[in-house]
Motif scaffolding. Structure first.
Motif, mmCIF file in Angstrom:
data_model
loop_
_atom_site.group_PDB
_atom_site.id
_atom_site.type_symbol
_atom_site.label_atom_id
_atom_site.label_comp_id
_atom_site.label_asym_id
_atom_site.label_seq_id
_atom_site.Cartn_x
_atom_site.Cartn_y
_atom_site.Cartn_z
ATOM 1 N N VAL A 267 22.295 4.901 89.862
ATOM 2 C CA VAL A 267 21.363 4.879 90.999
ATOM 3 C C VAL A 267 21.051 3.442 91.389
ATOM 4 C CG1 VAL A 267 19.025 5.485 91.767
ATOM 5 C CG2 VAL A 267 20.337 7.095 90.365
ATOM 6 N N LEU A 268 20.751 2.623 90.389
ATOM 7 C CA LEU A 268 20.416 1.221 90.647
ATOM 8 C C LEU A 268 21.611 0.455 91.208
ATOM 9 C CD1 LEU A 268 18.345 0.555 87.397
ATOM 10 C CD2 LEU A 268 17.432 0.752 89.712
ATOM 11 N N GLN A 269 22.797 0.751 90.697
ATOM 12 C CA GLN A 269 24.001 0.082 91.200
ATOM 13 C C GLN A 269 24.268 0.443 92.663
ATOM 14 O OE1 GLN A 269 26.717 1.395 88.070
ATOM 15 N NE2 GLN A 269 26.945 -0.714 87.349
ATOM 16 N N LYS A 270 24.015 1.704 93.022
ATOM 17 C CA LYS A 270 24.206 2.134 94.415
ATOM 18 C C LYS A 270 23.232 1.421 95.347
ATOM 19 C CE LYS A 270 26.169 6.751 93.710
ATOM 20 N NZ LYS A 270 25.946 8.218 93.874
ATOM 21 N N ILE A 271 21.985 1.281 94.907
ATOM 22 C CA ILE A 271 20.982 0.572 95.712
ATOM 23 C C ILE A 271 21.404 -0.882 95.894
ATOM 24 C CG2 ILE A 271 18.583 -0.237 95.768
ATOM 25 C CD1 ILE A 271 17.877 2.315 94.148
ATOM 26 N N CYS A 272 21.883 -1.461 94.807
ATOM 27 C CA CYS A 272 22.344 -2.853 94.842
ATOM 28 C C CYS A 272 23.500 -3.019 95.832
ATOM 29 C CB CYS A 272 22.771 -3.260 93.433
ATOM 30 S SG CYS A 272 23.178 -4.993 93.257
ATOM 31 N N SER A 273 24.443 -2.082 95.796
ATOM 32 C CA SER A 273 25.598 -2.136 96.699
ATOM 33 C C SER A 273 25.182 -1.944 98.149
ATOM 34 C CB SER A 273 26.617 -1.055 96.311
ATOM 35 O OG SER A 273 27.139 -1.301 95.026
ATOM 36 N N SER A 274 24.236 -1.022 98.372
ATOM 37 C CA SER A 274 23.790 -0.751 99.742
ATOM 38 C C SER A 274 23.135 -1.969 100.378
ATOM 39 C CB SER A 274 22.818 0.433 99.759
ATOM 40 O OG SER A 274 21.585 0.091 99.149
ATOM 41 N N LYS A 275 22.573 -2.835 99.542
ATOM 42 C CA LYS A 275 21.923 -4.052 100.037
ATOM 43 C C LYS A 275 22.852 -5.268 99.963
ATOM 44 C CE LYS A 275 17.281 -2.458 98.709
ATOM 45 N NZ LYS A 275 16.701 -2.429 100.071
ATOM 46 N N LYS A 276 24.110 -5.003 99.526
ATOM 47 C CA LYS A 276 25.132 -6.061 99.422
ATOM 48 C C LYS A 276 24.661 -7.221 98.529
ATOM 49 C CE LYS A 276 27.365 -5.054 103.854
ATOM 50 N NZ LYS A 276 26.727 -3.732 104.020
ATOM 51 N N LEU A 277 24.149 -6.854 97.358
ATOM 52 C CA LEU A 277 23.616 -7.856 96.427
ATOM 53 C C LEU A 277 24.486 -8.027 95.178
ATOM 54 C CD1 LEU A 277 19.827 -6.871 96.577
ATOM 55 C CD2 LEU A 277 20.878 -8.916 97.571
ATOM 56 N N GLU A 278 25.728 -7.543 95.240
ATOM 57 C CA GLU A 278 26.594 -7.605 94.052
ATOM 58 C C GLU A 278 26.815 -9.029 93.554
ATOM 59 O OE1 GLU A 278 28.211 -4.050 96.485
ATOM 60 O OE2 GLU A 278 27.316 -6.017 96.869
ATOM 61 N N ASN A 279 26.758 -10.015 94.444
ATOM 62 C CA ASN A 279 26.968 -11.408 94.032
ATOM 63 C C ASN A 279 25.730 -12.024 93.378
ATOM 64 O OD1 ASN A 279 29.608 -11.459 94.970
ATOM 65 N ND2 ASN A 279 29.002 -12.105 97.030
ATOM 66 N N ARG A 280 24.602 -11.331 93.495
ATOM 67 C CA ARG A 280 23.360 -11.887 92.947
ATOM 68 C C ARG A 280 22.792 -11.055 91.798
ATOM 69 N NH1 ARG A 280 19.286 -12.941 97.698
ATOM 70 N NH2 ARG A 280 18.164 -13.988 96.010
#
Length: 398
Positions: A267-280
């Protein structure tokens, strides 16, 4: 206490599982072993039925109670069945009347009092079990939600009986003592507070070279501003707000690392991806060498809304990091954060649901990260010791 006496530590979790309760049992057992005490840990095999019934880990005897074989039709009575199996095990165990027994779970504590195997028994309650399960109920759906509603009254009854019948009742923090007293209508004076210890040789301040080398290993720049969150990834830890906080911070050098696993990870990874924060933001899972991630970081953050104690705050402080934690504000949030983080040098206390406060705390924490690192470490060394914790238990039971 004589060296030929045995110390039994009874818990529902131990290696290869992870978490604060596992760390507690391990460090207390190693402390007792260092003092030439005979030690045995008794634990359930709930999470892994393939584990050996008996084994030796780090020189400590481990025994596991077999909770398998419950018919599906009886699964709605799981808490009561587990208690009865625990009682049977305890009655047939080799616990001697002069042995010290430390229970960390309600079914063990109640079974010990019922069996009358020893008078030297203390129940160090990690939390109010029904309250933790209520958080899971809110997230559950369908049949799972119905299941929780059926077992919650059983957990409440067993936990309440364990608290009330234990002749020696303790917990790790003042906030947890007050919660237990209020929830089960127990005189708070009957609940001892026994702060835990910390392995301050393992968790220490990194040298400049150590920090730099570790960052290179994990592909971080020397000028990156790294926050670390060491936690089980579950709903009561309140981790989604950290992703939102990073999303609201425009300094791209501020990075967040999650160390840990749990049912909220995807769930947290999906939220992170939706906000395009994978680099941070990175999810690195559970790590045995967790101390390395404190060493390479600048700030520790965990705005959990429900904590039994919070050993990770001690680990972070011993490593020199400022901590950001949630305020104890029952019933919305129940934590021991303010007992650990007692001044601004140690960290910042925020409201668990205030994005604005968390964003501001992150900014302030990076400013003072290096300034008070030795004050933080010295605070932990002065106030938290496994040797003192064990001595307090022995004194209560003498």
């Amino acid at each position: 206490m004589e060296n030929n006496m045995k110390i039994w530590i009874l818990s529902n979790a131990y290696k290869p599982e992870k978490g604060g309760l596992v760390s507690y049992c391990r460090y207390l057992a190693l402390c007792a072993k260092k003092k030439d005490k005979k030690v045995e840990i008794v634990v359930s095999n709930l999470k892994n039925k393939q584990l050996e019934a008996k084994e030796v880990l780090e020189g400590i005897n481990i025994s596991r109670i077999d909770y398998s074989g419950i018919p599906l039709i009886l699964s709605i009575f799981t808490p009561i069945i587990f208690y009865l199996k625990t009682l049977y095990y305890i009655k047939n165990s080799k616990i001697d009347s002069e042995d010290i027994v430390i229970s960390r779970y309600y079914s063990f504590a109640l079974a010990l009092e019922k069996s009358c195997k020893t008078k030297k028994h203390i129940f160090i309650a990690p939390l109010v079990a029904p309250e933790l399960h209520k958080i899971s109920v809110k997230k559950a759906k369908g049949i799972k939600k119905i299941y929780y509603y059926i077992i919650l009254p059983q957990i409440y009854l067993l936990d309440k009986l364990a608290m009330r019948k234990s002749r020696n009742l303790a917990t790790l923090s003042k906030s947890k003592r007050e919660e237990i007293a209020k929830y089960y209508n127990i005189d708070s004076k009957k609940v001892c507070v026994l702060p835990p210890g910390i392995d301050y040789e393992r968790f220490r301040i990194a040298t400049f070279k150590e920090k730099s080398d570790l960052r290179k290993v994990w592909n971080y720049d020397s000028d990156d501003k790294i926050m670390v969150c060491v936690s089980r990834l579950s709903s009561e830890k309140n981790l989604e707000i950290l992703i939102n906080a990073v999303d609201n911070i425009y300094d791209k050098k501020i990075k967040l690392i999650f160390i840990g696993d749990g049912d909220q990870k995807r769930v947290l990874q999906k939220i992170c991806s939706s906000k395009k924060l994978e680099n941070r933001i990175r999810f690195l899972g559970f790590k045995e060498n967790v101390e390395d991630f404190y060493k390479m970081s600048d700030v520790f953050i965990l705005p959990s809304k429900y904590e039994g104690f919070g050993h990770v705050y001690l680990e972070a402080l011993a490593s020199g990091l400022p901590c950001i934690a949630a305020r104890n504000n029952p019933p919305e949030s129940i934590t021991a954060s303010e007992e650990i983080i007692t001044n601004e040098k140690l960290g910042i206390i925020v409201n668990y649901n205030s994005l604005e406060e968390i964003v501001q705390a992150i900014s302030e924490s990076f400013k003072n990260s290096e300034k008070y690192k030795f004050d933080r470490r010295n605070h932990v060394i002065k106030n938290y010791s496994w040797e003192t914790h064990l001595e307090m238990i022995e004194r209560i039971l003498s």
